[in-house]
Design a protein around this motif. Structure first.
Motif, PDB file in Angstrom:
ATOM      1  N   ASN A 150       0.819  -1.203   0.000  1.00 21.57           N
ATOM      2  CA  ASN A 150       0.000   0.000   0.000  1.00 21.57           C
ATOM      3  C   ASN A 150       0.860   1.264   0.000  1.00 21.57           C
ATOM      4  O   ASN A 150       1.884   1.332   0.671  1.00 21.57           O
ATOM      5  CB  ASN A 150      -0.908   0.018   1.239  1.00 21.57           C
ATOM      6  N   GLU A 151       0.404   2.255  -0.763  1.00 21.65           N
ATOM      7  CA  GLU A 151       1.156   3.511  -0.844  1.00 21.65           C
ATOM      8  C   GLU A 151       0.379   4.701  -0.284  1.00 21.65           C
ATOM      9  O   GLU A 151       0.847   5.838  -0.395  1.00 21.65           O
ATOM     10  CB  GLU A 151       1.563   3.775  -2.291  1.00 21.65           C
ATOM     11  N   THR A 152      -0.796   4.458   0.304  1.00 21.50           N
ATOM     12  CA  THR A 152      -1.515   5.565   0.944  1.00 21.50           C
ATOM     13  C   THR A 152      -1.189   5.593   2.434  1.00 21.50           C
ATOM     14  O   THR A 152      -0.658   4.640   2.995  1.00 21.50           O
ATOM     15  CB  THR A 152      -3.039   5.424   0.760  1.00 21.50           C
ATOM     16  N   GLY A 153      -1.520   6.712   3.085  1.00 16.93           N
ATOM     17  CA  GLY A 153      -1.306   6.826   4.518  1.00 16.93           C
ATOM     18  C   GLY A 153      -0.169   7.772   4.862  1.00 16.93           C
ATOM     19  O   GLY A 153       0.633   8.164   3.998  1.00 16.93           O
ATOM     20  N   ASN A 154      -0.096   8.161   6.145  1.00 16.75           N
ATOM     21  CA  ASN A 154       0.879   9.143   6.596  1.00 16.75           C
ATOM     22  C   ASN A 154       1.085   9.010   8.101  1.00 16.75           C
ATOM     23  O   ASN A 154       0.301   8.334   8.785  1.00 16.75           O
ATOM     24  CB  ASN A 154       0.389  10.554   6.232  1.00 16.75           C
ATOM     25  N   PRO A 155       2.125   9.654   8.660  1.00 15.27           N
ATOM     26  CA  PRO A 155       2.423   9.514  10.091  1.00 15.27           C
ATOM     27  C   PRO A 155       1.327  10.034  11.023  1.00 15.27           C
ATOM     28  O   PRO A 155       1.317   9.677  12.206  1.00 15.27           O
ATOM     29  CB  PRO A 155       3.711  10.330  10.259  1.00 15.27           C
ATOM     30  N   GLY A 156       0.421  10.854  10.517  1.00 16.92           N
ATOM     31  CA  GLY A 156      -0.675  11.316  11.362  1.00 16.92           C
ATOM     32  C   GLY A 156      -1.597  10.202  11.808  1.00 16.92           C
ATOM     33  O   GLY A 156      -2.361  10.357  12.772  1.00 16.92           O
ATOM     34  N   MET A 157      -1.524   9.067  11.123  1.00 16.32           N
ATOM     35  CA  MET A 157      -2.366   7.916  11.472  1.00 16.32           C
ATOM     36  C   MET A 157      -1.776   7.089  12.605  1.00 16.32           C
ATOM     37  O   MET A 157      -2.410   6.131  13.070  1.00 16.32           O
ATOM     38  CB  MET A 157      -2.552   7.046  10.232  1.00 16.32           C
ATOM     39  N   ALA A 158      -0.570   7.444  13.044  1.00 13.70           N
ATOM     40  CA  ALA A 158       0.095   6.709  14.119  1.00 13.70           C
ATOM     41  C   ALA A 158      -0.454   7.150  15.477  1.00 13.70           C
ATOM     42  O   ALA A 158       0.202   7.856  16.245  1.00 13.70           O
ATOM     43  CB  ALA A 158       1.602   6.928  14.055  1.00 13.70           C
ATOM     44  N   VAL A 159      -1.684   6.719  15.743  1.00 15.29           N
ATOM     45  CA  VAL A 159      -2.374   7.081  16.983  1.00 15.29           C
ATOM     46  C   VAL A 159      -3.285   5.925  17.369  1.00 15.29           C
ATOM     47  O   VAL A 159      -3.788   5.199  16.499  1.00 15.29           O
ATOM     48  CB  VAL A 159      -3.178   8.394  16.796  1.00 15.29           C
ATOM     49  N   GLY A 160      -3.452   5.720  18.670  1.00 20.22           N
ATOM     50  CA  GLY A 160      -4.295   4.635  19.138  1.00 20.22           C
ATOM     51  C   GLY A 160      -5.693   4.684  18.541  1.00 20.22           C
ATOM     52  O   GLY A 160      -6.323   5.734  18.515  1.00 20.22           O
ATOM     53  N   GLY A 161      -6.147   3.545  18.066  1.00 16.62           N
ATOM     54  CA  GLY A 161      -7.481   3.452  17.485  1.00 16.62           C
ATOM     55  C   GLY A 161      -7.486   3.341  15.977  1.00 16.62           C
ATOM     56  O   GLY A 161      -8.460   2.869  15.379  1.00 16.62           O
ATOM     57  N   SER A 162      -6.389   3.751  15.337  1.00 12.61           N
ATOM     58  CA  SER A 162      -6.322   3.692  13.881  1.00 12.61           C
ATOM     59  C   SER A 162      -6.442   2.256  13.372  1.00 12.61           C
ATOM     60  O   SER A 162      -7.176   1.970  12.423  1.00 12.61           O
ATOM     61  CB  SER A 162      -5.013   4.320  13.391  1.00 12.61           C
ATOM     62  N   GLY A 163      -5.722   1.341  14.014  1.00 12.35           N
ATOM     63  CA  GLY A 163      -5.787  -0.057  13.611  1.00 12.35           C
ATOM     64  C   GLY A 163      -7.141  -0.682  13.854  1.00 12.35           C
ATOM     65  O   GLY A 163      -7.558  -1.602  13.129  1.00 12.35           O
ATOM     66  N   ASP A 164      -7.860  -0.219  14.892  1.00 13.09           N
ATOM     67  CA  ASP A 164      -9.196  -0.737  15.169  1.00 13.09           C
ATOM     68  C   ASP A 164     -10.154  -0.408  14.023  1.00 13.09           C
ATOM     69  O   ASP A 164     -10.965  -1.232  13.610  1.00 13.09           O
ATOM     70  CB  ASP A 164      -9.727  -0.152  16.478  1.00 13.09           C
ATOM     71  N   VAL A 165     -10.037   0.817  13.520  1.00 16.54           N
ATOM     72  CA  VAL A 165     -10.850   1.223  12.375  1.00 16.54           C
ATOM     73  C   VAL A 165     -10.564   0.317  11.185  1.00 16.54           C
ATOM     74  O   VAL A 165     -11.476  -0.175  10.512  1.00 16.54           O
ATOM     75  CB  VAL A 165     -10.591   2.699  12.007  1.00 16.54           C
ATOM     76  N   LEU A 166      -9.282   0.070  10.915  1.00 13.49           N
ATOM     77  CA  LEU A 166      -8.904  -0.766   9.785  1.00 13.49           C
ATOM     78  C   LEU A 166      -9.465  -2.178   9.926  1.00 13.49           C
ATOM     79  O   LEU A 166      -9.989  -2.747   8.957  1.00 13.49           O
ATOM     80  CB  LEU A 166      -7.381  -0.830   9.655  1.00 13.49           C
ATOM     81  N   ALA A 167      -9.377  -2.750  11.106  1.00 15.08           N
ATOM     82  CA  ALA A 167      -9.901  -4.104  11.311  1.00 15.08           C
ATOM     83  C   ALA A 167     -11.401  -4.162  11.005  1.00 15.08           C
ATOM     84  O   ALA A 167     -11.883  -5.115  10.376  1.00 15.08           O
ATOM     85  CB  ALA A 167      -9.634  -4.556  12.747  1.00 15.08           C
ATOM     86  N   GLY A 168     -12.127  -3.132  11.426  1.00 17.90           N
ATOM     87  CA  GLY A 168     -13.554  -3.077  11.121  1.00 17.90           C
ATOM     88  C   GLY A 168     -13.820  -2.945   9.638  1.00 17.90           C
ATOM     89  O   GLY A 168     -14.785  -3.518   9.100  1.00 17.90           O
ATOM     90  N   MET A 169     -12.976  -2.220   8.942  1.00 24.19           N
ATOM     91  CA  MET A 169     -13.121  -2.059   7.498  1.00 24.19           C
ATOM     92  C   MET A 169     -12.891  -3.377   6.767  1.00 24.19           C
ATOM     93  O   MET A 169     -13.600  -3.715   5.819  1.00 24.19           O
ATOM     94  CB  MET A 169     -12.160  -0.982   6.994  1.00 24.19           C
ATOM     95  N   ILE A 170     -11.897  -4.127   7.214  1.00 26.50           N
ATOM     96  CA  ILE A 170     -11.597  -5.408   6.567  1.00 26.50           C
ATOM     97  C   ILE A 170     -12.769  -6.365   6.708  1.00 26.50           C
ATOM     98  O   ILE A 170     -13.211  -6.988   5.728  1.00 26.50           O
ATOM     99  CB  ILE A 170     -10.309  -6.026   7.146  1.00 26.50           C
ATOM    100  N   ILE A 171     -13.313  -6.496   7.917  1.00 27.13           N
ATOM    101  CA  ILE A 171     -14.418  -7.435   8.090  1.00 27.13           C
ATOM    102  C   ILE A 171     -15.650  -6.980   7.318  1.00 27.13           C
ATOM    103  O   ILE A 171     -16.409  -7.793   6.787  1.00 27.13           O
ATOM    104  CB  ILE A 171     -14.764  -7.668   9.576  1.00 27.13           C
TER     105      ILE A 171
END
Length: 282
Positions: free
Chosen positions: A211-232
């Motif tokens: 993946n080539e999208t994204g930036n350091p501003g996403m390095a915050v608690g909760g970001s990965g939780d959103v992604l997991a919900g998107m995948i499912i």
């Protein structure tokens, strides 16, 4: 090894069509087992990630001590209280889970669950008894560090979404080559690995996306939780699990890029990404 790079048009072409005669059942019934006392945000963000990516019906099972909090936060999800011990899921919740599993299209386990014997028993039960896709994130991965063989040979798709630290704990080895390390683990255990970080790698060992999208501003608690919900959400809507994972990662990063451009990296939050996600889906 060839590596695929997605663009927005690629993602839009993979997303399911929405016919005029569609109803909510056509866009997936997904079960999320998340949260614990003190970690209510993880469950809410994962559920909203699923909803904002188009899931038709999102069921969220949480320890009963945080049920009221989640039920107030989430007006569009179907929230259920589950048996717990000291704020974390207990093995007694398996009885309820066994009743709802047959009607689910996919299950996400992990965001905010914490570590306990009950959490491990729950993860193990779902992996062994549910013959459809399972996504393991955060503590869903961590509780299996000493029990990796549970994953080996599972016939239904299993997706794990570790960041670098979780990957190293899970494998017992340092990452030397993100692409190759992720690919080897995927082949060894028969998984889809989403190795998160700068240029997230998504692979089943045979086919690999970066993946080539994204930036350091996403390095915050909760970001990965959103992604997991998107995948499912995307898996529940019928996308191939590998493509669903790659699309979700692209959309997640692109939403982060919109937020960074509009409000700046330092102050952006996962909840901001949830707000802009719909712009990327049309």
């Amino acid at each position: 090894m060839s590596v695929k790079i997605l663009a927005h048009d690629d993602v839009l072409q993979m997303l399911p069509n929405r016919e005029n005669t569609s109803h909510k059942g056509d866009f997936g019934r997904v079960l999320l087992l998340c949260g614990s006392l003190g970690y209510t945000g993880a469950a809410a963000l994962a559920a909203m990630g699923a909803l904002r990516t188009g899931a038709g019906l999102v069921y969220l099972g949480v320890p009963k001590s945080i049920y009221n909090i989640e039920a107030i936060k989430l007006t569009e999800a179907i929230v259920f209280p589950l048996p717990e011990r000291k704020g974390r899921l207990s093995a007694k919740c398996i009885k309820w889970i066994s009743q709802i599993l047959p009607s689910m299209d996919a299950v996400l386990i992990g965001p905010g669950l914490g570590h306990s014997k009950g959490v491990f028993a729950t993860v193990r039960y779902v992996l062994e008894c549910f013959q459809k896709p399972v996504i393991l994130d955060a503590d869903g991965i961590n509780v299996l560090v000493d029990h990796i063989d549970i994953l080996r040979g599972r016939k239904a798709p299993t997706i794990i979404t570790p960041h670098a630290g979780e990957f190293s704990r899970f494998t017992g080895a340092c990452i030397t080559d993100r692409l190759e390390n992720a690919r080897k683990l995927a082949l060894e255990l028969g998984l889809i690995v989403v190795l998160k970080g700068w240029h997230t790698v998504i692979t089943d060992g045979e086919c690999t996306y970066m993946n080539e999208t994204g930036n350091p501003g996403m390095a915050v608690g909760g970001s990965g939780d959103v992604l997991a919900g998107m995948i499912i959400s995307l898996i529940g809507q019928g996308l191939d699990p590998l493509k669903a994972s790659a699309c979700a990662v692209w959309l997640h990063g692109a939403a982060g890029d919109i937020c960074a451009a509009e409000i700046g990296q330092c102050g952006m939050l996962p909840s901001d990404m949830l707000q802009v996600l719909p712009r990327l889906l049309k």
